[in-house]
Every structure is written in C-alpha cells, then in structure tokens.
Write a protein that holds these residues in place. Structure first.
Motif, mmCIF file in Angstrom:
data_model
loop_
_atom_site.group_PDB
_atom_site.id
_atom_site.type_symbol
_atom_site.label_atom_id
_atom_site.label_comp_id
_atom_site.label_asym_id
_atom_site.label_seq_id
_atom_site.Cartn_x
_atom_site.Cartn_y
_atom_site.Cartn_z
ATOM 1 N N ILE A 1 0.721 -1.096 -0.009
ATOM 2 C CA ILE A 1 0.027 0.055 0.142
ATOM 3 C C ILE A 1 0.753 1.199 0.077
ATOM 4 N N VAL A 2 1.853 1.370 0.814
ATOM 5 C CA VAL A 2 2.773 2.540 0.805
ATOM 6 C C VAL A 2 3.165 2.597 -0.536
ATOM 7 N N LEU A 3 4.018 1.642 -1.166
ATOM 8 C CA LEU A 3 4.794 1.803 -2.234
ATOM 9 C C LEU A 3 3.757 2.428 -3.301
ATOM 10 N N THR A 4 2.531 1.452 -3.636
ATOM 11 C CA THR A 4 1.774 1.919 -4.601
ATOM 12 C C THR A 4 1.074 3.128 -4.302
ATOM 13 N N THR A 5 0.985 3.909 -3.249
ATOM 14 C CA THR A 5 0.347 5.169 -3.103
ATOM 15 C C THR A 5 1.508 6.314 -3.275
#
Length: 356
Positions: free
Chosen positions: A342-346
């Motif tokens: 979630i962090v990387l794709t955000t």
C-alpha cells in the motif's frame, strides 16, 4: 525364548518455526521477481515492460518483509550481529549473512535507478509530495549503464541467496528429508513459480491482464520443472535405492497425514499447471495456487522434516497455535506485505501508463 524390544521416543519442539518458512518463502519470491524484472527494465523488451514493473514491485515488497521474518526467527538482533562479530566461514548460514545485504543493496540501488525518471516526472507535476519526489529523483536521468551495473550486483546477490537458502538446509545430514541434492534446485524452481505467481497477483490487482499469456507460459514451465524434480527425488526411493529419500519415505511410512500431504503437493502442482495451460488469460487462481505451492514445499520441508524422528520411533507433530511464533506470526507477515504494498503503490504509480 523371549526377546524384548525397547522403543525410544524423544519429544522435542521444532528448532525452526514458521518464521523460517516465511523467510525462505519471501526471500525466494523476491529474488525470483527480481530476475523477472530484468527483461523489461534492463534489456527493454517491449512485451516484458509491464510485467517487469510489477515484478520489481513484488521484489521490493517481499525483499523488505523477508528480513523481518529472519530476525524474528533468530529471536533477538544480537544473534544476527554475531554472524559479523564471530564469522564462521564454514557455515552456509554464516555466508548468508553476507549474501542477504549484497542482494538487498543491489535490489534497492537497481530499483532507485529504474524509478528515477518517473520520480522526476512526478516532481514536475507538483503536489504535496513534489519535494520528496525531487529529492529522490536526484536529477531524474535515465542511465541504462548504471541500471545494468546495479542489475549485475543484484543478480549476483540473488543467485547467492538462492544458493545458500538451499544449501544450508541440504547439508543437515541428520534430517533425511533435507539431505538431498535435489533440495536446492527444488527451492530455486518453486521460488520462480512463486515469483511468477506474486507478479501475476499484482498484475491482477492493477486491473491489467496484458501480461497474463506471458506469465502463464512461464508458470507452465516452472510447474513442469517442479514435478520433474519431485519425481527425481522420489523415484530412486521407490526403486529401492539407498539414500536420504528412502530414509525419509521409510520414516513417513504408514502415516495418513504424510500421504495426504504428498498427494496434495503433487495435485496442487498439476492443478496449477492445468489452469495456466487451459485458461491462459487467467491470473488470480494460477497465481494463488503457485504461491500456495511454493509455500507448501517449504512448510513440508521445514516443519514436516523436523517432525520425522532423528532417533527412536516417535514422530513429533506440529500444530499451529495463536501465538506470535505460529499463526499470529504468519498473519502478521501477510499484513506487513500488504502494508508495504500500500505504501509503495501510494507513493509511486505502478500502472502501465507510468513512465520508467
């Protein structure tokens, strides 16, 4: 005339807990996904462009999560530091403490170099993360030579990680299920199928199916290789040849649990193979089954291998419990993978429209 038979059994907790299964599973997927990223991001093959971006994301997610499982398996960071303070160069596990940082360093440098142009483009668009994107881009130039150099470092590290994770288990002669030259190859091949599965799962989550044919084609090859290696390990034992496989089968003899597990291991591989060949545009089911198969191999080897008696005649069954070393740890690692995803794709878009 009477004779007596003494049956000995020693109940002992497994030394390698599910943390080890998760570490070997995650680091294997990360290295395999790293190799899958090379055709599109290093060699710039158009058909691999989209799948290589998803593979790089999978390599980062699993590569960031795997060391957490490893440290948890060691129970305290000091044990990891001991590998450097008192190195034992005759141990594959000790060599792994050098191979892991080499791989992770190569992976992070490679990922940063690949993503720099995109980070610069995001900085130009403005927004609340513009300053962060500009700092991370560090100019944002696409440098194919530097990417190739980082890919070489990452490839050497990934290859050494795959080698040591198989060898440190295979050299344990006291465990008949482990002491087989087939094991390092089986770990490497199932890491490949798991890496393809994780990449396919991320492809499905992105809403794209453009790489389904390519991923399923390689998944079929990986499953054939897995089945072949399982047969190579088992056939000599069934033929009556002496060796670790024969000892392991003798220890499993008469156990319904082992028979069911073995049947499911072969059956799930065949099912994955059939789905990847029959439904070539499908992503989710082949991906999930491939991940399950890669995890199951490691569970059977580590947890099942420790349940077989080293001496005596008593098997030591392992049961999942609601503790951090067992079921809660497995769920926690899955949650950490999801959080990092979630962090990387955000922060960074990974869809097909994103520029590399």
């Amino acid at each position: 005339m009477y004779s007596s038979v003494e049956v000995l059994g020693f109940a002992r907790e497994p030394a390698w807990l599910p943390w080890a299964v998760q570490y070997f599973f995650l680091i294997g997927i990360s290295t395999a996904a790293f190799f899958l990223s090379l055709p599109g991001l290093v060699w710039r093959h158009p058909e691999w462009r989209a799948v290589s971006r998803r593979a790089l994301l999978a390599a980062l997610v699993c590569g960031l999560t795997a060391p957490v499982a490893l440290l948890a398996d060691l129970h305290q960071p000091g044990r990891f530091l001991n590998f450097y303070l008192h190195p034992n160069l005759g141990s594959w596990m000790a060599w792994g403490s050098f191979f892991i940082p080499l791989y992770l360093l190569g992976l992070f440098l490679y990922a940063w170099l690949c993503l720099r142009p995109q980070l610069a483009a995001l900085a130009e668009r403005g927004g609340k993360f513009a300053a962060l994107y500009r700092a991370l881009a560090y100019g944002g130039h696409d440098n194919p030579g530097a990417i190739r150099a980082a890919a070489v470092v990452g490839s050497i590290g990934a290859g050494l990680v795959l080698l040591y994770t198989g060898m440190e288990v295979m050299v344990v002669q006291a465990r008949p299920l482990w002491h087989s030259p087939v094991l390092p190859l089986l770990f490497a091949v199932t890491a490949l199928t798991g890496g393809i599965g994780m990449t396919g799962l991320l492809e499905a989550l992105s809403g794209s199916r453009t790489s389904a044919l390519l991923l399923n084609r390689w998944q079929v090859r990986g499953q054939w290789a897995t089945l072949l290696l399982l047969l190579v390990w088992l056939l000599p034992a069934f033929a009556g040849a002496a060796g670790s496989a024969a000892e392991a089968l003798a220890a499993m003899g008469g156990s319904l649990g082992w028979q069911v597990t073995g049947a499911w291991l072969f059956g799930s591989s065949l099912l994955t193979l059939w789905l990847a060949r029959r439904y070539r545009t499908a992503l989710v089911l082949p991906a999930l089954l491939a991940l399950h198969g890669a995890w199951l191999v490691r569970w059977v080897v580590f947890i099942g291998g420790q349940s077989l008696p080293k001496i005596g005649s008593t098997s030591h069954a392992y049961y999942l419990t609601l503790t951090p070393d067992s079921l809660l740890g497995i769920v926690g690692m899955a949650g950490l993978c999801l959080t990092i995803y979630i962090v990387l794709t955000t922060i960074i878009p990974w869809d097909d429209r994103a520029e590399v």
